[in-house]
Design a protein around this motif. Sequence first.
Motif, PDB file in Angstrom:
ATOM      1  N   UNK A   1      -1.364   9.922  -9.032  1.00  0.00           N
ATOM      2  CA  UNK A   1      -1.837   9.637  -7.668  1.00  0.00           C
ATOM      3  C   UNK A   1      -3.238   9.044  -7.695  1.00  0.00           C
ATOM      4  N   UNK A   2      -4.074   9.505  -8.594  1.00  0.00           N
ATOM      5  CA  UNK A   2      -5.428   8.949  -8.690  1.00  0.00           C
ATOM      6  C   UNK A   2      -5.381   7.473  -9.081  1.00  0.00           C
ATOM      7  N   UNK A   3      -4.424   7.101  -9.897  1.00  0.00           N
ATOM      8  CA  UNK A   3      -4.331   5.708 -10.356  1.00  0.00           C
ATOM      9  C   UNK A   3      -3.652   4.793  -9.345  1.00  0.00           C
ATOM     10  N   UNK A   4      -2.631   5.320  -8.644  1.00  0.00           N
ATOM     11  CA  UNK A   4      -1.755   4.407  -7.909  1.00  0.00           C
ATOM     12  C   UNK A   4      -1.706   4.603  -6.389  1.00  0.00           C
ATOM     13  N   UNK A   5      -2.166   5.712  -5.884  1.00  0.00           N
ATOM     14  CA  UNK A   5      -2.230   5.847  -4.427  1.00  0.00           C
ATOM     15  C   UNK A   5      -3.388   5.021  -3.884  1.00  0.00           C
ATOM     16  N   UNK A   6      -3.180   4.429  -2.723  1.00  0.00           N
ATOM     17  CA  UNK A   6      -4.261   3.675  -2.088  1.00  0.00           C
ATOM     18  C   UNK A   6      -5.148   4.546  -1.225  1.00  0.00           C
ATOM     19  N   UNK A   7      -4.612   5.637  -0.703  1.00  0.00           N
ATOM     20  CA  UNK A   7      -5.403   6.531   0.143  1.00  0.00           C
ATOM     21  C   UNK A   7      -4.590   7.788   0.410  1.00  0.00           C
ATOM     22  N   UNK A   8      -5.267   8.809   0.914  1.00  0.00           N
ATOM     23  CA  UNK A   8      -4.608  10.026   1.405  1.00  0.00           C
ATOM     24  C   UNK A   8      -5.189  10.347   2.771  1.00  0.00           C
ATOM     25  N   UNK A   9      -4.308  10.558   3.735  1.00  0.00           N
ATOM     26  CA  UNK A   9      -4.717  10.899   5.095  1.00  0.00           C
ATOM     27  C   UNK A   9      -4.430  12.368   5.364  1.00  0.00           C
ATOM     28  N   UNK A  10      -5.227  12.964   6.229  1.00  0.00           N
ATOM     29  CA  UNK A  10      -4.998  14.333   6.690  1.00  0.00           C
ATOM     30  C   UNK A  10      -4.594  14.298   8.165  1.00  0.00           C
ATOM     31  N   UNK A  11      -3.621  15.114   8.535  1.00  0.00           N
ATOM     32  CA  UNK A  11      -3.178  15.187   9.932  1.00  0.00           C
ATOM     33  C   UNK A  11      -3.132  16.648  10.349  1.00  0.00           C
TER      34      UNK A  11
ATOM     35  N   UNK B   1       0.841  -1.192   0.000  1.00  0.00           N
ATOM     36  CA  UNK B   1       0.000   0.000   0.000  1.00  0.00           C
ATOM     37  C   UNK B   1       0.881   1.248   0.000  1.00  0.00           C
ATOM     38  N   UNK B   2       0.473   2.252  -0.764  1.00  0.00           N
ATOM     39  CA  UNK B   2       1.151   3.555  -0.771  1.00  0.00           C
ATOM     40  C   UNK B   2       0.116   4.596  -0.361  1.00  0.00           C
ATOM     41  N   UNK B   3       0.399   5.274   0.727  1.00  0.00           N
ATOM     42  CA  UNK B   3      -0.585   6.176   1.334  1.00  0.00           C
ATOM     43  C   UNK B   3       0.022   7.568   1.453  1.00  0.00           C
ATOM     44  N   UNK B   4      -0.629   8.536   0.857  1.00  0.00           N
ATOM     45  CA  UNK B   4      -0.187   9.923   0.952  1.00  0.00           C
ATOM     46  C   UNK B   4      -0.663  10.557   2.247  1.00  0.00           C
ATOM     47  N   UNK B   5       0.064  11.582   2.685  1.00  0.00           N
ATOM     48  CA  UNK B   5      -0.291  12.291   3.916  1.00  0.00           C
ATOM     49  C   UNK B   5      -0.184  13.786   3.661  1.00  0.00           C
ATOM     50  N   UNK B   6      -1.219  14.513   4.086  1.00  0.00           N
ATOM     51  CA  UNK B   6      -1.236  15.962   3.929  1.00  0.00           C
ATOM     52  C   UNK B   6      -1.621  16.643   5.237  1.00  0.00           C
ATOM     53  N   UNK B   7      -1.157  17.880   5.388  1.00  0.00           N
ATOM     54  CA  UNK B   7      -1.633  18.707   6.497  1.00  0.00           C
ATOM     55  C   UNK B   7      -3.096  19.039   6.257  1.00  0.00           C
ATOM     56  N   UNK B   8      -3.884  19.067   7.320  1.00  0.00           N
ATOM     57  CA  UNK B   8      -5.335  19.267   7.160  1.00  0.00           C
ATOM     58  C   UNK B   8      -5.658  20.614   6.535  1.00  0.00           C
TER      59      UNK B   8
ATOM     60  N   UNK C   1       5.212  10.342   8.870  1.00  0.00           N
ATOM     61  CA  UNK C   1       5.155   9.602  10.127  1.00  0.00           C
ATOM     62  C   UNK C   1       3.874   9.915  10.889  1.00  0.00           C
ATOM     63  N   UNK C   2       3.427  11.158  10.856  1.00  0.00           N
ATOM     64  CA  UNK C   2       2.160  11.496  11.507  1.00  0.00           C
ATOM     65  C   UNK C   2       1.021  10.677  10.912  1.00  0.00           C
ATOM     66  N   UNK C   3       1.024  10.527   9.591  1.00  0.00           N
ATOM     67  CA  UNK C   3       0.001   9.706   8.943  1.00  0.00           C
ATOM     68  C   UNK C   3       0.151   8.240   9.277  1.00  0.00           C
TER      69      UNK C   3
END
Length: 519
Positions: free
Chosen positions: A260-270, A213-220, A298-300
């Motif tokens: 990212x739309x094709x290959x990311x599994x999810x994006x989390x906000x922190x 799984x590849x999961x992106x993380x962004x600031x809220x 790491x936060x994600x």
Amino acid sequence: MNAQLADKTAEPNAAAVLRRAESARVYDVAQRSALEHAPLLSARLGAGVLLKREDQQPVFSFKLRGAYNRMAKLDAAERARGVIAASAGNHAQGVALAASRLKMRATIVMPVTAPQVKVDAVRRFGGAYTEVVLHGDSYSDAQTEAQRLRDERDATLVHPFDDLDVIAGQATVALELLAQHQGPLHAIFVPIGGGGLAAGIASVIKACRPEIRVIGVQAHDADAMARALDAGERVVLDEVGLFADGTAVKQVGSLTFALCRRYLDDVLRVDTDAICAAIRDIYQDTRSIPEPSGALALAGLKQYVAKHGAGDGAVVAVVSGANMNFDRLRFVAERAEVGEQREAVFAVTIPEQRGSFRRFCSALGQHAITEFNYRIGDAQAAHIFVGVQTAKRGEREALVEAFRANDFGVLDLTDDELAKLHLRHMIGGRSPLAQDERLYRFDFPERPGALARFLDRMHPDWNISLFHYRNHGADYGRILVGIQVPPNELALLQDFLAALGYPHVDESDNPAYRLLLRE
């Protein structure tokens, strides 16, 4: 989110990115960064946590990879015309170093909000080959100016993320990671600003090891990619938060969005507190201090593991940069405890009567006080702002019940941004009730019972009219106390201070105190 990520029809594709990554020219300037086990985090989370240390690159971020790969492929005529770039800081440093190594002119536009440490580093890495232009409040503002300069000077724009050669350069992070850890991997967490690193890593991983799984993380408050994926199209944010300045992007790229739309599994906000806690976690395991964007992944990861567990195999966080402004460390240290839920913050109302303070301390039990702010302002009720150290989740609720069992009014302010950012520093002021007040600075030993000893030895007829304390991690706590003592009992006050034995300074005649706190 996963429904929006299911569309696998758009170009470009993972195979194309992989081919470019395999032939990318990055190691003329970049190094193969370490993949390190994080023992403290692993033990605490019950997972095998690995950190991909891109903060150890020569420019202290991964951005050098993509910038150099793009610039190294320019032909002689393009090199002669020079390059233009826009960046909040890390891409700028990569372009500057690449320009110096390749001996070509570079003009780099940075927002005026870019940390000074990054601006200075760009000038240092680029030397005589680089001109820095400060423009606008965000990356997007700087990008608009860079595009204008490109047209004016007929130079090549080196985009920080929306370019296949830049994406391929960043994708070499994934190639290294797979070579460094060939065992089971459950998930890789990647910070996202414009999406170049996430697009590159996700493409290579899905081409080589699609089970990971590849999961992106962004600031809220800078979540342009998450919103774009939710909407199914790129969106433009009106404003972006600047705490994680390296990922403060109002709109993601068209190429990065497609990948990212094709290959990311999810994006989390922190949130900010979670980022601060992750900065501290990385420091505790590595003795290195990442910048806020560098700790996003790491936060994600921590958020994901807390909700879903670690699965089968290790989990990886890409520590993407370490260009931290030193001035931010105080804020990070203050908010890290809340982000890790190791500090709870309350407003507690107790009766303004003898013995209430002792009952309040009793209600705290064995919890250490991290902050205490109080100023007499009401003859009937005392309003206290207090921070309390907690060891595990759920202790906030137990403290609230303990306060209520003593008939104290209580507000849980742990998630209140106004209280944490501003009100904690504004409690106090002049009070007509603070008659016969004497003001002292004390050094209390940071050990259980120090405050109780102070209260037990104080004359029962004296009243505490002001109390301020914040734990700064030292051996002694610096505490400011106002005590109401009748003039004819000042000798007794001196006896009390001598018997107490705590180092102290009489500040009753301090001009700032008289100006701001005395009637």
